[in-house]
Design an enzyme around this catalytic site. Structure first.
Site, PDB file in Angstrom:
ATOM      1  N   LYS A 143     -31.713   2.983  43.853  1.00 46.44           N
ATOM      2  CA  LYS A 143     -30.294   3.027  43.494  1.00 46.44           C
ATOM      3  C   LYS A 143     -29.842   1.800  42.712  1.00 46.44           C
ATOM      4  O   LYS A 143     -28.879   1.860  41.950  1.00 46.44           O
ATOM      5  CB  LYS A 143     -29.455   3.231  44.751  1.00 46.44           C
ATOM      6  CG  LYS A 143     -29.672   4.614  45.361  1.00 46.44           C
ATOM      7  CD  LYS A 143     -28.867   4.820  46.601  1.00 46.44           C
ATOM      8  CE  LYS A 143     -28.964   6.273  47.061  1.00 46.44           C
ATOM      9  NZ  LYS A 143     -30.338   6.753  47.208  1.00 46.44           N
ATOM     10  N   GLU A 170     -22.554  -3.393  47.682  1.00 46.63           N
ATOM     11  CA  GLU A 170     -21.550  -3.175  46.647  1.00 46.63           C
ATOM     12  C   GLU A 170     -20.152  -3.304  47.244  1.00 46.63           C
ATOM     13  O   GLU A 170     -19.981  -3.268  48.466  1.00 46.63           O
ATOM     14  CB  GLU A 170     -21.715  -1.804  45.984  1.00 46.63           C
ATOM     15  CG  GLU A 170     -21.502  -0.629  46.897  1.00 46.63           C
ATOM     16  CD  GLU A 170     -21.826   0.706  46.218  1.00 46.63           C
ATOM     17  OE1 GLU A 170     -22.533   0.698  45.189  1.00 46.63           O
ATOM     18  OE2 GLU A 170     -21.383   1.742  46.732  1.00 46.63           O
ATOM     19  N   HIS A 175     -20.990   7.560  57.789  1.00 44.96           N
ATOM     20  CA  HIS A 175     -21.226   7.684  56.349  1.00 44.96           C
ATOM     21  C   HIS A 175     -21.962   8.970  55.998  1.00 44.96           C
ATOM     22  O   HIS A 175     -22.549   9.078  54.923  1.00 44.96           O
ATOM     23  CB  HIS A 175     -21.989   6.470  55.810  1.00 44.96           C
ATOM     24  CG  HIS A 175     -21.363   5.167  56.161  1.00 44.96           C
ATOM     25  ND1 HIS A 175     -20.162   4.748  55.645  1.00 44.96           N
ATOM     26  CD2 HIS A 175     -21.765   4.190  57.017  1.00 44.96           C
ATOM     27  CE1 HIS A 175     -19.849   3.566  56.150  1.00 44.96           C
ATOM     28  NE2 HIS A 175     -20.798   3.206  56.981  1.00 44.96           N
ATOM     29  N   GLU A 212     -22.695  11.556  42.572  1.00 47.18           N
ATOM     30  CA  GLU A 212     -21.658  11.222  43.536  1.00 47.18           C
ATOM     31  C   GLU A 212     -20.826  10.038  43.041  1.00 47.18           C
ATOM     32  O   GLU A 212     -21.361   9.059  42.524  1.00 47.18           O
ATOM     33  CB  GLU A 212     -22.283  10.902  44.896  1.00 47.18           C
ATOM     34  CG  GLU A 212     -23.118  12.059  45.433  1.00 47.18           C
ATOM     35  CD  GLU A 212     -23.562  11.853  46.870  1.00 47.18           C
ATOM     36  OE1 GLU A 212     -23.412  10.729  47.387  1.00 47.18           O
ATOM     37  OE2 GLU A 212     -24.063  12.823  47.475  1.00 47.18           O
ATOM     38  N   GLU A 252     -24.221   7.330  43.598  1.00 49.91           N
ATOM     39  CA  GLU A 252     -25.643   7.629  43.532  1.00 49.91           C
ATOM     40  C   GLU A 252     -25.831   9.017  42.950  1.00 49.91           C
ATOM     41  O   GLU A 252     -24.883   9.800  42.849  1.00 49.91           O
ATOM     42  CB  GLU A 252     -26.289   7.561  44.921  1.00 49.91           C
ATOM     43  CG  GLU A 252     -25.748   8.575  45.912  1.00 49.91           C
ATOM     44  CD  GLU A 252     -26.332   8.390  47.297  1.00 49.91           C
ATOM     45  OE1 GLU A 252     -26.796   7.286  47.612  1.00 49.91           O
ATOM     46  OE2 GLU A 252     -26.334   9.370  48.059  1.00 49.91           O
ATOM     47  N   ASN A 259     -28.175  12.346  43.581  1.00 44.49           N
ATOM     48  CA  ASN A 259     -29.138  13.031  44.449  1.00 44.49           C
ATOM     49  C   ASN A 259     -29.908  14.043  43.621  1.00 44.49           C
ATOM     50  O   ASN A 259     -29.331  15.022  43.116  1.00 44.49           O
ATOM     51  CB  ASN A 259     -28.433  13.714  45.608  1.00 44.49           C
ATOM     52  CG  ASN A 259     -27.922  12.712  46.616  1.00 44.49           C
ATOM     53  OD1 ASN A 259     -28.696  11.995  47.243  1.00 44.49           O
ATOM     54  ND2 ASN A 259     -26.610  12.624  46.750  1.00 44.49           N
ATOM     55  N   ARG A 284     -31.705  16.612  43.888  1.00 47.48           N
ATOM     56  CA  ARG A 284     -32.092  17.764  44.701  1.00 47.48           C
ATOM     57  C   ARG A 284     -30.863  18.626  44.916  1.00 47.48           C
ATOM     58  O   ARG A 284     -29.748  18.257  44.536  1.00 47.48           O
ATOM     59  CB  ARG A 284     -32.621  17.301  46.062  1.00 47.48           C
ATOM     60  CG  ARG A 284     -31.636  16.389  46.799  1.00 47.48           C
ATOM     61  CD  ARG A 284     -32.109  15.991  48.172  1.00 47.48           C
ATOM     62  NE  ARG A 284     -31.330  14.920  48.762  1.00 47.48           N
ATOM     63  CZ  ARG A 284     -30.171  15.069  49.370  1.00 47.48           C
ATOM     64  NH1 ARG A 284     -29.625  16.266  49.464  1.00 47.48           N
ATOM     65  NH2 ARG A 284     -29.539  14.030  49.890  1.00 47.48           N
TER      66      ARG A 284
END
Length: 657
Positions: free
Chosen positions: A116, A190, A225, A264, A277, A279, A281
């Site tokens: 990431k 972050e 989360h 996202e 990030e 993903n 998939r």
């Protein structure tokens, strides 16, 4: 074309892919661990191959075993599902090197987005908005911050840090959890955005250079989360939707994306948004996108994997609104502690379809009556999705189905989900990632305190009806009837708030001649009807039906307010083994990952004594009060069952001088 597809995953995930395969005429292959030998996905597949062992590390995460299963079963393609090896570039490479079709993005794209930190740098060059990020603790310039795992997602390895004092320990804990979940303990930090919303864009690309946005989802309501409520389309300020879609498509094009993926973003209250990030998939929450677009995303994945161009030229319009909830085996009132055991009953009313786009109520589940919820895998039992013309209607349909569902044997987050969906803040779309922290009222059970004695009374009357139904002598007389009314029938239960004693007496006609409970309830109650599996009571002039199910001493009562789990107590309880004072017991099965203290060490209330690892998560065991550690019977690495003594802490006043 793909003729036989192996799904390198389990449970609900595998069943979802199998459903589309059946519709397309593609044969299916399942893989399974020993713990999953009787799982639904194994029974549904055309072929199934055992992966010896139970833990993910020795089964579903073994690339060599999965490829051997593909060879032995004659599969010509592999779908990774979501989770496990789905975002593993080495797995994608190994599949293609074996001459199989990989149903996913190129290994190069997975690798680019898998780290990431590097992904943020790459996409920043493509013009995608980014949050300030640090990889070295001493360079952090502001608080609060969010610690994140570089190699994974799903909330594992995440920590919010509000000041420098707790940074070192949170970084260390995040690294351990990330290493356990993803095999890589690298983390980064972050800036944390207060009251931010988690909004993501579904993208799909083909091998001919087309990348499309298929709409967005709001996934802001989260615990640990991890998302538990998702909806499409997101409620967005003017102009934001177009810019979100453009940024997501730019991210996909920057890495040459092929297949289904999700970009996202964190949406700030100001309307600004920042990349979180990507993903690489299919996502757990993809059904809400399918519901509002009518698309089968797994079908599109397979078509793209076969080399076909996307059958779409532009972003499809969203029709109506869809909301999904993740029904999990966990106890929200105790820190979302995962629950294990036998799921005796799993029934959701009003379901109109499973594992495919549908209007109405959709259920994607990996369990059924009698399924075992083990400690080895994620706690999610099922996803329930409601589509309706409006957001308010979708929320109402979904909450109603959840409230009426029969979920017996394992604690779930059902009551919390219902309260969220019915709450005024959710109804007004005032949601963000801190929603649950600000709304403790959603953690209350659906059944109010004065409703539990009524459930116990219903359980007692159903048991009486069952005894009469099984009686071979004087079966016409109701249970509890006496010539001398001074001695009522007594039933005792362990309930949500403690022990409940029910005393009742029936007259010769079967009417409720007298009753009381301890704790007492002020309700006026008459018996309308009693059967072994259900009771109808007139409560304060209103008829209320209760469905009653019994498994051994466990009794499950589903009434108009919700569900109550009871345990019938014996009239003469056997003597219990006496525990040492100050004993701390394992709340669920798992492994002791680390022991933080030593025997004889003085501890303060709230100090971490040891860490229990179960269902892919860490569960700290804390000192309940100031004291001295008297015993640590389980060493690091030891496996424990629920109720095992993990530590004994003597209060300070009782500690030897």
């Amino acid at each position: 074309m793909i003729t036989r597809l192996l799904v390198a995953n389990r449970g609900e995930i595998a069943r979802r892919v199998f459903a589309t395969c059946r519709a397309l005429g593609v044969e299916t292959v399942a893989v399974y661990s020993d713990a999953d030998a009787d799982a639904l996905h194994v029974a549904e597949a055309d072929r199934a191959v055992r992966l010896p062992g139970n833990s993910p590390a020795e089964t579903y995460l073994r690339i060599d075993l999965v490829l051997d299963a593909a060879r032995r079963s004659g599969a010509d393609a592999v779908h990774p599902g979501y989770g496990f090896l789905a975002e593993n570039a080495a797995f994608a490479t190994a599949v293609t090197d074996a001459g199989l079709t990989w149903v996913g993005p190129p290994a190069k794209a997975i690798a680019a987005m898998g780290d990431k930190v590097e992904a943020k740098a790459l996409l920043a060059e493509a013009g995608v908005p980014m949050l300030p990020t640090w990889t070295e603790a001493d360079r952090i310039a502001e608080f609060p911050v969010l610690v994140k795992a570089a190699a994974g997602g799903g909330g594992r390895g995440m920590r919010i840090v509000r000041d420098a004092a707790g940074l070192a320990e949170d970084l260390a804990s995040a690294r351990r959890e990330a290493a356990a979940a993803f095999g890589d303990g690298t983390v980064f930090v972050e800036r944390y955005v207060e009251r931010g919303r988690h909004v993501e864009v579904q993208i799909l690309g083909d091998a001919h250079g087309t990348v499309l946005a298929l709409g967005e989802r709001d996934c802001s309501i989260q615990r640990r989360h991890q998302k538990i409520v998702e909806e499409a389309p997101a409620i967005l300020p003017d102009g934001v939707r177009t810019r979100l879609h453009e940024a997501a498509v730019a991210a996909g094009r920057a890495v040459g994306y092929v297949g289904a993926g999700t970009v996202e973003f964190l949406l700030a209250p100001t309307g600004e948004f920042f990349f979180l990030e990507m993903n690489t998939r299919l996502q757990v929450e993809h059904p809400v996108t399918e519901a509002v677009t009518g698309l089968d995303l797994v079908r599109l994945q397979l078509l793209v994997a076969e080399g076909a161009p996307l059958p779409l030229a532009a972003t499809p319009p969203a029709t109506g609104h869809a909301i999904e909830v993740r029904l999990c085996a966990e106890d929200p009132a105790h820190g979302f502690r995962p629950a294990t055991g036998i799921l005796h009953r799993f029934a959701v009313p009003g379901v109109s379809g499973e594992f495919a786009p549908t209007r109405g109520l959709r259920l994607d589940s990996g369990v059924t009556d009698g399924s075992t919820v083990s400690v080895h895998y994620d706690s999610m039992l099922a996803k329930l999705v409601a589509w309706a013309p409006t957001r308010a209607e979708a929320a109402r349909v979904l909450a109603g189905a959840l409230a009426r569902a029969e979920l017996h044997g394992v604690a779930t987050n059902r009551d919390l989900l219902v309260r969220v969906l019915r709450g005024p803040e959710f109804g007004a779309a005032r949601v963000d990632t801190g929603f649950l922290d600000r709304h403790p009222e959603v953690f209350a059970p659906l059944v109010p305190a004065d409703g539990v004695p009524l459930a116990a009374l219903a359980a007692a009357l159903a048991a009486a009806a069952a005894r009469r139904a099984a009686a071979t002598v004087l079966a016409s007389l109701p249970s509890g009837w006496r010539n001398v009314p001074a001695f009522p029938q007594v039933a005792r239960y362990a309930g949500p708030g403690g022990e409940i004693e029910v005393r009742y007496r029936l007259d010769r006609t079967g009417a409720l001649a007298g009753w009381s409970t301890d704790p007492a309830t002020e309700r006026t109650v008459a018996l309308v009807e009693a059967a072994p599996d259900g009771v109808v009571l007139d409560v304060d002039g209103v008829r209320q039906a209760y469905r009653v199910s019994r498994v051994g001493s466990a009794v499950f009562v589903d009434g108009p307010d919700g569900s109550t789990a009871l345990a019938e107590l014996p009239r003469f309880p056997p003597p219990a083994a006496e525990l040492a004072a100050g004993s701390l017991l394992a709340p669920l099965p798992g492994a002791v990952a680390r022991v933080h203290v030593e025997v004889g060490q003085r501890v303060a209330a709230g100090d971490a004594l040891l860490t229990l690892e179960a269902m892919k998560l860490e569960h700290p065991v804390l000192a309940p009060a100031d004291g001295v550690v008297a015993d640590l019977p389980v060493p690091a690495g030891g496996q424990v069952e629920a109720g095992t003594v993990l530590a004994v802490v003597n209060p300070v006043e009782e500690a030897p001088a």
